[in-house]
Write a protein that holds these residues in place. Structure first.
Motif, PDB file in Angstrom:
ATOM      1  N   VAL A  32       0.824  -1.202   0.000  1.00 36.07           N
ATOM      2  CA  VAL A  32       0.000   0.000   0.000  1.00 36.07           C
ATOM      3  C   VAL A  32       0.865   1.262   0.000  1.00 36.07           C
ATOM      4  O   VAL A  32       0.356   2.365  -0.078  1.00 36.07           O
ATOM      5  CB  VAL A  32      -0.945   0.038   1.220  1.00 36.07           C
ATOM      6  CG1 VAL A  32      -1.856  -1.174   1.204  1.00 36.07           C
ATOM      7  CG2 VAL A  32      -0.167   0.107   2.537  1.00 36.07           C
ATOM      8  N   THR A  33       2.173   1.109   0.085  1.00 36.92           N
ATOM      9  CA  THR A  33       3.052   2.255   0.210  1.00 36.92           C
ATOM     10  C   THR A  33       3.093   3.167  -1.016  1.00 36.92           C
ATOM     11  O   THR A  33       3.075   4.381  -0.864  1.00 36.92           O
ATOM     12  CB  THR A  33       4.485   1.789   0.557  1.00 36.92           C
ATOM     13  OG1 THR A  33       4.437   1.080   1.781  1.00 36.92           O
ATOM     14  CG2 THR A  33       5.428   2.962   0.685  1.00 36.92           C
ATOM     15  N   PRO A  34       3.157   2.651  -2.239  1.00 34.58           N
ATOM     16  CA  PRO A  34       3.282   3.558  -3.389  1.00 34.58           C
ATOM     17  C   PRO A  34       2.225   4.662  -3.434  1.00 34.58           C
ATOM     18  O   PRO A  34       2.566   5.844  -3.591  1.00 34.58           O
ATOM     19  CB  PRO A  34       3.169   2.611  -4.587  1.00 34.58           C
ATOM     20  CG  PRO A  34       3.743   1.338  -4.080  1.00 34.58           C
ATOM     21  CD  PRO A  34       3.290   1.246  -2.660  1.00 34.58           C
ATOM     22  N   SER A  35       0.956   4.309  -3.277  1.00 35.47           N
ATOM     23  CA  SER A  35      -0.087   5.333  -3.348  1.00 35.47           C
ATOM     24  C   SER A  35       0.013   6.307  -2.179  1.00 35.47           C
ATOM     25  O   SER A  35      -0.271   7.502  -2.318  1.00 35.47           O
ATOM     26  CB  SER A  35      -1.476   4.676  -3.375  1.00 35.47           C
ATOM     27  OG  SER A  35      -1.651   3.848  -2.239  1.00 35.47           O
ATOM     28  N   GLU A  36       0.415   5.804  -1.011  1.00 32.77           N
ATOM     29  CA  GLU A  36       0.569   6.697   0.146  1.00 32.77           C
ATOM     30  C   GLU A  36       1.713   7.684  -0.077  1.00 32.77           C
ATOM     31  O   GLU A  36       1.613   8.859   0.281  1.00 32.77           O
ATOM     32  CB  GLU A  36       0.826   5.872   1.410  1.00 32.77           C
ATOM     33  CG  GLU A  36      -0.374   5.061   1.864  1.00 32.77           C
ATOM     34  CD  GLU A  36      -0.078   4.262   3.130  1.00 32.77           C
ATOM     35  OE1 GLU A  36      -0.998   3.632   3.640  1.00 32.77           O
ATOM     36  OE2 GLU A  36       1.085   4.293   3.593  1.00 32.77           O
ATOM     37  N   ILE A  37       2.807   7.206  -0.657  1.00 30.60           N
ATOM     38  CA  ILE A  37       3.941   8.085  -0.944  1.00 30.60           C
ATOM     39  C   ILE A  37       3.530   9.176  -1.915  1.00 30.60           C
ATOM     40  O   ILE A  37       3.844  10.357  -1.725  1.00 30.60           O
ATOM     41  CB  ILE A  37       5.119   7.268  -1.504  1.00 30.60           C
ATOM     42  CG1 ILE A  37       5.726   6.387  -0.415  1.00 30.60           C
ATOM     43  CG2 ILE A  37       6.189   8.184  -2.089  1.00 30.60           C
ATOM     44  CD1 ILE A  37       6.793   5.431  -0.914  1.00 30.60           C
ATOM     45  N   ILE A  38       2.822   8.782  -2.956  1.00 29.72           N
ATOM     46  CA  ILE A  38       2.405   9.764  -3.967  1.00 29.72           C
ATOM     47  C   ILE A  38       1.480  10.806  -3.342  1.00 29.72           C
ATOM     48  O   ILE A  38       1.586  12.003  -3.645  1.00 29.72           O
ATOM     49  CB  ILE A  38       1.717   9.056  -5.151  1.00 29.72           C
ATOM     50  CG1 ILE A  38       2.696   8.106  -5.833  1.00 29.72           C
ATOM     51  CG2 ILE A  38       1.194  10.080  -6.149  1.00 29.72           C
ATOM     52  CD1 ILE A  38       4.006   8.728  -6.230  1.00 29.72           C
ATOM     53  N   SER A  39       0.588  10.378  -2.473  1.00 31.32           N
ATOM     54  CA  SER A  39      -0.329  11.344  -1.856  1.00 31.32           C
ATOM     55  C   SER A  39       0.427  12.335  -0.979  1.00 31.32           C
ATOM     56  O   SER A  39       0.016  13.487  -0.825  1.00 31.32           O
ATOM     57  CB  SER A  39      -1.392  10.610  -1.030  1.00 31.32           C
ATOM     58  OG  SER A  39      -0.802   9.927   0.068  1.00 31.32           O
ATOM     59  N   LEU A  40       1.532  11.885  -0.389  1.00 30.66           N
ATOM     60  CA  LEU A  40       2.318  12.773   0.468  1.00 30.66           C
ATOM     61  C   LEU A  40       3.069  13.818  -0.357  1.00 30.66           C
ATOM     62  O   LEU A  40       3.274  14.946   0.080  1.00 30.66           O
ATOM     63  CB  LEU A  40       3.322  11.947   1.289  1.00 30.66           C
ATOM     64  CG  LEU A  40       3.964  12.634   2.502  1.00 30.66           C
ATOM     65  CD1 LEU A  40       2.897  13.100   3.477  1.00 30.66           C
ATOM     66  CD2 LEU A  40       4.931  11.686   3.196  1.00 30.66           C
ATOM     67  N   ILE A  41       3.469  13.436  -1.570  1.00 26.86           N
ATOM     68  CA  ILE A  41       4.161  14.371  -2.467  1.00 26.86           C
ATOM     69  C   ILE A  41       3.155  15.222  -3.234  1.00 26.86           C
ATOM     70  O   ILE A  41       3.310  16.433  -3.380  1.00 26.86           O
ATOM     71  CB  ILE A  41       5.052  13.601  -3.469  1.00 26.86           C
ATOM     72  CG1 ILE A  41       6.244  12.982  -2.750  1.00 26.86           C
ATOM     73  CG2 ILE A  41       5.543  14.523  -4.585  1.00 26.86           C
ATOM     74  CD1 ILE A  41       7.266  13.964  -2.256  1.00 26.86           C
ATOM     75  N   GLY A  42       2.120  14.556  -3.753  1.00 24.21           N
ATOM     76  CA  GLY A  42       1.140  15.245  -4.588  1.00 24.21           C
ATOM     77  C   GLY A  42       1.231  14.758  -6.020  1.00 24.21           C
ATOM     78  O   GLY A  42       2.256  14.943  -6.678  1.00 24.21           O
ATOM     79  N   GLU A  43       0.164  14.107  -6.486  1.00 26.64           N
ATOM     80  CA  GLU A  43       0.153  13.568  -7.844  1.00 26.64           C
ATOM     81  C   GLU A  43       0.404  14.655  -8.881  1.00 26.64           C
ATOM     82  O   GLU A  43       1.096  14.435  -9.875  1.00 26.64           O
ATOM     83  CB  GLU A  43      -1.200  12.881  -8.095  1.00 26.64           C
ATOM     84  CG  GLU A  43      -1.327  12.231  -9.443  1.00 26.64           C
ATOM     85  CD  GLU A  43      -2.658  11.517  -9.610  1.00 26.64           C
ATOM     86  OE1 GLU A  43      -3.268  11.682 -10.681  1.00 26.64           O
ATOM     87  OE2 GLU A  43      -3.084  10.824  -8.667  1.00 26.64           O
ATOM     88  N   ASP A  44      -0.146  15.838  -8.664  1.00 21.07           N
ATOM     89  CA  ASP A  44       0.003  16.922  -9.636  1.00 21.07           C
ATOM     90  C   ASP A  44       1.459  17.312  -9.837  1.00 21.07           C
ATOM     91  O   ASP A  44       1.858  17.738 -10.933  1.00 21.07           O
ATOM     92  CB  ASP A  44      -0.806  18.150  -9.205  1.00 21.07           C
ATOM     93  CG  ASP A  44      -2.300  17.920  -9.307  1.00 21.07           C
ATOM     94  OD1 ASP A  44      -2.696  16.950  -9.989  1.00 21.07           O
ATOM     95  OD2 ASP A  44      -3.063  18.696  -8.704  1.00 21.07           O
ATOM     96  N   ILE A  45       2.265  17.197  -8.785  1.00 18.25           N
ATOM     97  CA  ILE A  45       3.683  17.557  -8.894  1.00 18.25           C
ATOM     98  C   ILE A  45       4.399  16.603  -9.843  1.00 18.25           C
ATOM     99  O   ILE A  45       5.189  17.022 -10.688  1.00 18.25           O
ATOM    100  CB  ILE A  45       4.351  17.550  -7.499  1.00 18.25           C
ATOM    101  CG1 ILE A  45       3.774  18.698  -6.658  1.00 18.25           C
ATOM    102  CG2 ILE A  45       5.863  17.671  -7.602  1.00 18.25           C
ATOM    103  CD1 ILE A  45       4.316  18.769  -5.249  1.00 18.25           C
ATOM    104  N   PHE A  46       4.107  15.308  -9.732  1.00 19.15           N
ATOM    105  CA  PHE A  46       4.703  14.335 -10.656  1.00 19.15           C
ATOM    106  C   PHE A  46       4.204  14.569 -12.079  1.00 19.15           C
ATOM    107  O   PHE A  46       4.959  14.488 -13.044  1.00 19.15           O
ATOM    108  CB  PHE A  46       4.365  12.905 -10.221  1.00 19.15           C
ATOM    109  CG  PHE A  46       5.255  12.386  -9.130  1.00 19.15           C
ATOM    110  CD1 PHE A  46       6.507  11.879  -9.422  1.00 19.15           C
ATOM    111  CD2 PHE A  46       4.837  12.412  -7.812  1.00 19.15           C
ATOM    112  CE1 PHE A  46       7.332  11.397  -8.424  1.00 19.15           C
ATOM    113  CE2 PHE A  46       5.648  11.939  -6.807  1.00 19.15           C
ATOM    114  CZ  PHE A  46       6.911  11.435  -7.102  1.00 19.15           C
TER     115      PHE A  46
END
Length: 617
Positions: free
Chosen positions: A466-480
């Motif tokens: 479950v870590t990948p989606s949690e990591i992305i949410s912490l950074i912000g999908e829009d930033i990627f």
């Protein structure tokens, strides 16, 4: 950072370049570089990027565009330029040609005529249209059912490809037949009208759309050419007609300086539509100066000599390469076995002894096969597993691990599950700085804090899946999405995250550290097809199955098959082994093997002085 005067610039990170390479690095005209295996094609392009950026020949804000044909090659080149050029590498864009085409369509989709315009959230048929679907479509459009059923899969694709993407849009080529034009327009109209959740466009179709878009919009074309002062084209021998259509539309007649590199002897993608005359076409259209590199920095001298024997079988006038590697002679042999079980025992013992007695790493080896990797390696997998050594088919992971968001997540996982990993820390902090636009010394505390926050998230998580989606949410999908063009639109970003989450589950070990190690594969022997091995190198290459059944199409396309053989052979740094088994386990059970159809390959090895060693009971 001060610019370097032209006359003061020297190669970065290497002692020197051969004379021809040095000339290309500093060239101000269009060039086409032919270079054999191990000649340093990637390093040549990286040095040229450094020269252009460090001296200011590529003037800010103009950029360099590098186009490769495999995702790992594009990633490797970008990373090498970053190591060589530092912050100036921000003006270096490295894409696959398919990703470049998709970025043009995604950004400027509204510039297409309405009849040829996909929806904004279209999805891609990443692996092309299944053959069964092609047969059904052709039959439904009046193509004789007896003709369709009588053709093998390759023949059906060859019949269908001109309809789907064989001509520049909008099918107004004077050489096109009225029937192909009729069927082609029907195909496109149907695909563009499909519901958005159904994959409708292939990458060759995206190449055609991007080229059409540029021809229809002079303002967009002018902006593209103004952006990219220099263009690099890697592995140019594999260029297809649809890809060349985009290259031609984007840069023919422009002031952009083009550098194409490749090797006709490694042209193994004709079956997938690669042009047979790509070099000549480019040289004529872009008035490119030809240059040949002769050094081989990869293989031991004896292997370089053997490679030249194979090269002469393809091109009688091939120039001999110059071995640059010293200190090891190199060796090659053909090993003969009674059956696949004896083969597996012998090869496994070779690998095990090298790892445990000689200090070799599992990734010093590569098991290469012509086709059906999983089936071919199964007996060897079992033997190695009994010795505590893992072997896996790399083709499943090769593409996903090159995705930048996956590299970012993997760096976090590595740091969360290992005591020390300086490489992962450097990768993570530099990526955080780029994502958030932090670069000054005063931002270093923010970078470090964000990195630790991400690492702590993983440490406190119960499940890596479950870590990948949690990591992305912490950074912000829009930033990627804003940093990487391939993620800007559509569902590709979500697909990458889901696929990587699935891989973490698939390779789950008893501990989180074991899971990460399994995914990275540091302690796993890789196995792959020849096509997947292209561009890679290994200390020892073991080619399983130099047999007629593996090279079933040799009699129909012997030239391309010999080139494939050359590619497999030239992946090795020190040692090459080919195996032959009297009996092979196939999907139809045990089958006797022969080598009559591929007699030419054995003749080449004999001419090269390769010994045959019976390893029989």
């Amino acid at each position: 950072m001060a610019l370097i005067k032209l006359e003061k610039w020297t190669p970065v990170g290497v002692d020197s370049l051969e004379h021809s390479a040095s000339q290309v690095v500093r060239s101000e005209s269009n060039s086409i570089v032919t270079a054999g295996p191990g000649a340093g094609k990637t390093e040549l392009l990286a040095q040229r990027a450094c020269y252009l950026l460090d001296t200011g020949v590529c003037k800010p804000p103009r950029r360099i565009l590098a186009i490769s044909f495999k995702r790992d090659a594009a990633k490797n080149l970008a990373e090498r330029v970053k190591r060589r050029c530092g912050e100036r590498a921000d003006r270096f864009d490295s894409f696959t040609l398919d990703a470049f085409a998709k970025s043009i369509v995604d950004r400027f989709r509204l510039g297409l005529p309405e009849d040829w315009r996909p929806e904004s959230d279209y999805t891609v048929l990443a692996n092309g249209l299944p053959v069964d679907a092609i047969r059904i479509w052709l039959t439904s459009r009046g193509v004789s059912e007896s003709f369709v059923s009588s053709q093998n899969n390759n023949q059906i694709r060859a019949h269908f490809d001109p309809i789907m993407h064989g001509y520049s849009l909008p099918y107004d080529d004077p050489d096109i037949t009225s029937r192909i034009k009729e069927l082609g327009i029907q195909w496109w109209q149907e695909q563009l009208a499909l519901p958005r959740e159904i994959p409708s466009l292939t990458f060759p179709m995206l190449n055609r759309l991007a080229a059409f878009l540029l021809r229809q919009n002079p303002a967009i074309l002018t902006a593209l050419r103004a952006t990219y002062q220099f263009v690099f084209l890697d592995e140019f021998q594999d260029t297809t007609a649809s890809q060349y259509d985009l290259i031609h539309a984007a840069f023919y007649g422009s002031e952009s300086t083009m550098t194409a590199v490749g090797d006709n002897k490694q042209q193994i993608m004709l079956w997938a539509g690669a042009m047979s005359n790509a070099f000549d076409k480019f040289a004529g259209d872009f008035s490119a100066t030809r240059c040949e590199l002769l050094r081989n920095y990869r293989s031991a001298p004896k292997l370089v000599e053997m490679q030249h024997v194979i090269a002469k079988a393809m091109e009688s006038g091939a120039h001999p390469a110059i071995a640059a590697k010293k200190g090891v002679a190199g060796s090659c042999s053909v090993l003969e076995f009674d059956d696949y079980e004896a083969e597996a025992r012998h090869v496994a013992t070779m690998i095990e002894e090298a790892i445990h007695n000689e200090g070799a790493s599992p990734r010093d080896f590569c098991i290469i096969v012509r086709q059906r990797t999983s089936d071919m390696i199964a007996p060897l997998q079992d033997q190695l597993l009994g010795m505590g050594i893992k072997l896996r088919d790399e083709s499943i992971l090769q593409d996903i691990l090159t995705e930048p968001v996956v590299g970012f997540i993997l760096a976090i996982l590595r740091l969360a599950t290992r005591k020390r990993d300086p490489e992962a820390w450097t990768l993570l902090t530099s990526e955080i700085a780029a994502l958030f636009g932090w670069g000054d010394d005063e931002d270093s505390s923010k970078i470090n804090q964000k990195a630790k926050e991400l690492i702590d998230l993983v440490i406190s998580s119960d499940k890596l899946s479950v870590t990948p989606s949690e990591i992305i949410s912490l950074i912000g999908e829009d930033i990627f999405r804003s940093r990487y063009r391939q993620y800007a639109r559509g569902s590709f970003f979500e697909k990458v995250i889901k696929d990587f989450s699935d891989i973490l589950e698939q390779y789950a070990g008893q501990t989180e550290a074991e899971t990460v190690n399994n995914v990275i594969g540091d302690d796993i022997v890789p196995a792959m097809t020849i096509h997947k091995s292209k561009g890679l190198e290994f200390s020892t290459v073991i080619f399983l199955g130099l047999e007629d059944s593996q090279w079933w199409n040799f009699s129909n396309q012997s030239e391309e098959e010999i080139r494939s053989f050359f590619v497999a052979f030239s992946r090795a740094i020190e040692k090459v082994y080919f195996t032959y088994s009297n009996v092979r386990l196939t999907r139809f059970g045990e089958r006797r093997q022969n080598r009559t159809a591929i007699h030419d390959l054995y003749s080449i090895l004999q001419d090269a002085g390769v010994p045959t060693i019976p390893c029989r009971s």
